[in-house]
Design a protein around this motif. Structure first.
Motif, PDB file in Angstrom:
ATOM      1  N   GLY A 157     -51.521 -53.811 116.112  1.00 51.20           N
ATOM      2  CA  GLY A 157     -51.541 -52.379 114.996  1.00 51.20           C
ATOM      3  C   GLY A 157     -51.520 -51.095 116.308  1.00 51.20           C
ATOM      4  O   GLY A 157     -51.133 -50.018 115.740  1.00 51.20           O
ATOM      5  N   SER A 158     -52.023 -51.492 117.380  1.00 53.19           N
ATOM      6  CA  SER A 158     -52.084 -50.355 118.568  1.00 53.19           C
ATOM      7  C   SER A 158     -50.775 -50.059 118.820  1.00 53.19           C
ATOM      8  O   SER A 158     -50.016 -51.243 119.218  1.00 53.19           O
ATOM      9  N   PRO A 159     -50.420 -48.692 119.078  1.00 53.22           N
ATOM     10  CA  PRO A 159     -49.007 -48.594 119.721  1.00 53.22           C
ATOM     11  C   PRO A 159     -48.918 -49.074 121.119  1.00 53.22           C
ATOM     12  O   PRO A 159     -47.948 -49.447 121.654  1.00 53.22           O
ATOM     13  N   VAL A 160     -49.914 -49.490 121.779  1.00 54.09           N
ATOM     14  CA  VAL A 160     -49.926 -49.829 123.056  1.00 54.09           C
ATOM     15  C   VAL A 160     -49.374 -51.621 122.949  1.00 54.09           C
ATOM     16  O   VAL A 160     -48.616 -51.766 123.833  1.00 54.09           O
ATOM     17  N   HIS A 161     -49.779 -52.096 122.056  1.00 54.32           N
ATOM     18  CA  HIS A 161     -49.367 -53.663 121.881  1.00 54.32           C
ATOM     19  C   HIS A 161     -47.636 -53.536 121.606  1.00 54.32           C
ATOM     20  O   HIS A 161     -47.242 -54.334 122.184  1.00 54.32           O
ATOM     21  N   ARG A 162     -47.215 -52.471 120.668  1.00 54.03           N
ATOM     22  CA  ARG A 162     -45.902 -52.444 120.923  1.00 54.03           C
ATOM     23  C   ARG A 162     -45.164 -52.290 121.837  1.00 54.03           C
ATOM     24  O   ARG A 162     -43.973 -52.756 122.429  1.00 54.03           O
ATOM     25  N   LEU A 163     -45.844 -51.474 122.817  1.00 47.78           N
ATOM     26  CA  LEU A 163     -45.142 -51.001 123.970  1.00 47.78           C
ATOM     27  C   LEU A 163     -44.898 -52.093 124.884  1.00 47.78           C
ATOM     28  O   LEU A 163     -44.037 -52.323 125.660  1.00 47.78           O
ATOM     29  N   VAL A 164     -46.220 -52.858 124.945  1.00 45.80           N
ATOM     30  CA  VAL A 164     -46.201 -53.872 126.053  1.00 45.80           C
ATOM     31  C   VAL A 164     -45.072 -55.228 125.327  1.00 45.80           C
ATOM     32  O   VAL A 164     -44.498 -55.737 126.410  1.00 45.80           O
ATOM     33  N   ASP A 195     -40.693 -56.092 113.570  1.00 51.07           N
ATOM     34  CA  ASP A 195     -40.435 -55.957 112.200  1.00 51.07           C
ATOM     35  C   ASP A 195     -41.461 -56.499 111.191  1.00 51.07           C
ATOM     36  O   ASP A 195     -41.548 -56.223 110.001  1.00 51.07           O
ATOM     37  N   PHE A 196     -42.079 -57.561 111.883  1.00 48.53           N
ATOM     38  CA  PHE A 196     -43.138 -58.381 111.071  1.00 48.53           C
ATOM     39  C   PHE A 196     -44.287 -57.732 110.713  1.00 48.53           C
ATOM     40  O   PHE A 196     -44.605 -56.784 111.205  1.00 48.53           O
ATOM     41  N   ASP A 197     -45.169 -58.395 109.843  1.00 50.31           N
ATOM     42  CA  ASP A 197     -46.693 -57.969 109.856  1.00 50.31           C
ATOM     43  C   ASP A 197     -47.330 -57.735 110.935  1.00 50.31           C
ATOM     44  O   ASP A 197     -47.191 -58.326 112.023  1.00 50.31           O
ATOM     45  N   THR A 198     -48.288 -56.745 110.986  1.00 41.43           N
ATOM     46  CA  THR A 198     -49.447 -56.798 112.077  1.00 41.43           C
ATOM     47  C   THR A 198     -50.308 -57.755 111.608  1.00 41.43           C
ATOM     48  O   THR A 198     -50.466 -58.266 110.578  1.00 41.43           O
ATOM     49  N   GLN A 223     -50.696 -61.614 126.539  1.00 40.44           N
ATOM     50  CA  GLN A 223     -50.556 -61.833 124.712  1.00 40.44           C
ATOM     51  C   GLN A 223     -51.732 -61.103 123.793  1.00 40.44           C
ATOM     52  O   GLN A 223     -51.432 -61.027 122.725  1.00 40.44           O
ATOM     53  N   THR A 224     -52.604 -60.728 124.762  1.00 43.12           N
ATOM     54  CA  THR A 224     -53.928 -60.024 123.784  1.00 43.12           C
ATOM     55  C   THR A 224     -53.062 -58.944 122.956  1.00 43.12           C
ATOM     56  O   THR A 224     -52.625 -58.054 123.363  1.00 43.12           O
ATOM     57  N   GLY A 225     -53.588 -58.841 121.470  1.00 39.30           N
ATOM     58  CA  GLY A 225     -53.138 -57.946 120.867  1.00 39.30           C
ATOM     59  C   GLY A 225     -51.511 -58.099 120.239  1.00 39.30           C
ATOM     60  O   GLY A 225     -50.842 -57.475 119.638  1.00 39.30           O
ATOM     61  N   ILE A 226     -50.878 -59.124 120.781  1.00 32.44           N
ATOM     62  CA  ILE A 226     -49.418 -59.325 120.664  1.00 32.44           C
ATOM     63  C   ILE A 226     -49.271 -60.908 119.893  1.00 32.44           C
ATOM     64  O   ILE A 226     -48.497 -60.911 118.737  1.00 32.44           O
ATOM     65  N   THR A 227     -50.079 -61.996 120.408  1.00 33.24           N
ATOM     66  CA  THR A 227     -50.149 -63.141 119.597  1.00 33.24           C
ATOM     67  C   THR A 227     -51.638 -63.469 119.054  1.00 33.24           C
ATOM     68  O   THR A 227     -52.375 -63.263 119.721  1.00 33.24           O
ATOM     69  N   HIS A 228     -51.678 -63.967 117.859  1.00 31.34           N
ATOM     70  CA  HIS A 228     -52.955 -64.369 117.196  1.00 31.34           C
ATOM     71  C   HIS A 228     -52.954 -65.756 116.645  1.00 31.34           C
ATOM     72  O   HIS A 228     -51.862 -66.223 116.409  1.00 31.34           O
ATOM     73  N   THR A 229     -54.164 -66.379 116.440  1.00 31.68           N
ATOM     74  CA  THR A 229     -54.441 -67.383 115.647  1.00 31.68           C
ATOM     75  C   THR A 229     -54.947 -67.015 114.499  1.00 31.68           C
ATOM     76  O   THR A 229     -55.828 -66.261 114.276  1.00 31.68           O
ATOM     77  N   PHE A 230     -54.417 -67.591 113.381  1.00 35.62           N
ATOM     78  CA  PHE A 230     -55.054 -67.176 112.043  1.00 35.62           C
ATOM     79  C   PHE A 230     -55.416 -68.697 111.468  1.00 35.62           C
ATOM     80  O   PHE A 230     -54.798 -69.578 111.520  1.00 35.62           O
TER      81      PHE A 230
END
Length: 242
Positions: A157-164, A195-198, A223-230
């Motif tokens: 959700g942070s703009p930084v994550h999209r930039l990375v 384009d997908f969900d945050t 991958q911090t802030g880019i890939t997650h486990t749910f």
């Protein structure tokens, strides 16, 4: 670009399957992160007596991660790409692992309701035309209170994550796609994440789909802030243990 969907995406993965394992092996943390997400399912006793569905198994990297976390479980890997499955089947597996060629949308016709104690999905939902319908299928396939684990590119959700993410794509992902003649597939990869969900939005999607006790867990490294486990639980069984 227009995102690839359905048969077009399966065909792109068929073509990309020959180089796929080499490319992901070069991604720092790729296999370790899958293993971490598989462990987060929390399957007791090495999965003894449990049936686990690995939906969107690709060439079997997520299947191998599940096998490490739950070596005694019966694991069924499913994928819509015949080429990716050919690569998976060519590897060495114990008799407790099998594979099926089918899109997730057809699994309700292949398996009875409540057929699986756990479902794992690696890098799947952002590629689907209707992720909500797919989550409905998964919910029906899970036994009451069964466990869901999703390992997915979902920006924090942070703009930084999209930039990375965009910087990694420009420097590594897109050049790799051009090198292997899979440029369209890897352009899709970049766009599908943007384009997908945050991560918070996907957690909410899981809740709307009828899953409960939803948790969003980070992964380390770039991958911090880019890939997650749910991780979540299926319908029913709310009085059981976590």
């Amino acid at each position: 670009m227009t995102l690839l969907r359905g048969d077009a995406l399966s065909a792109a993965f068929d073509h990309g399957s020959t180089a796929y394992d080499r490319l992901v092996a070069a991604s720092p943390g790729y296999h370790a992160h899958l293993r971490r997400s598989a462990r987060r399912l929390g399957l007791a006793d090495g999965g003894r007596g449990l049936r686990v569905l690995d939906v969107g198994c690709g060439t079997g990297a997520s299947t191998a991660a599940l096998l490490t976390a739950a070596p005694h479980a019966r694991i069924t890997g499913v994928d819509a790409s015949a080429g990716m499955l050919d690569r998976a089947r060519a590897k060495s597996w114990p008799k407790t692992v099998d594979f099926l060629h089918a899109p997730v949308e057809e699994l309700a016709d292949r398996f009875a309701p409540a057929s699986f104690d756990a479902v794992f999905a690696g890098y799947l939902f952002r590629n689907l035309t209707d992720p909500d319908a797919a989550l409905g299928v998964v919910r029906e396939l899970l036994a009451p209170g069964g466990r869901l684990g999703v390992h997915e590119y979902t920006l924090g959700g942070s703009p930084v994550h999209r930039l990375v993410w965009n910087a990694v794509c420009r420097a590594v992902v897109l050049p790799a796609g051009r090198l292997t003649n899979d440029a369209r597939l890897y352009r899709h990869l970049r766009r599908s994440v943007v384009d997908f969900d945050t991560a918070p939005a996907f957690a909410e999607r899981l809740g709307r789909a009828g899953f409960w006790r939803v948790r969003v867990l980070p992964l380390p490294g770039w991958q911090t802030g880019i890939t997650h486990t749910f991780v979540a639980r299926g319908a029913g069984g709310r009085g059981g243990r976590a």
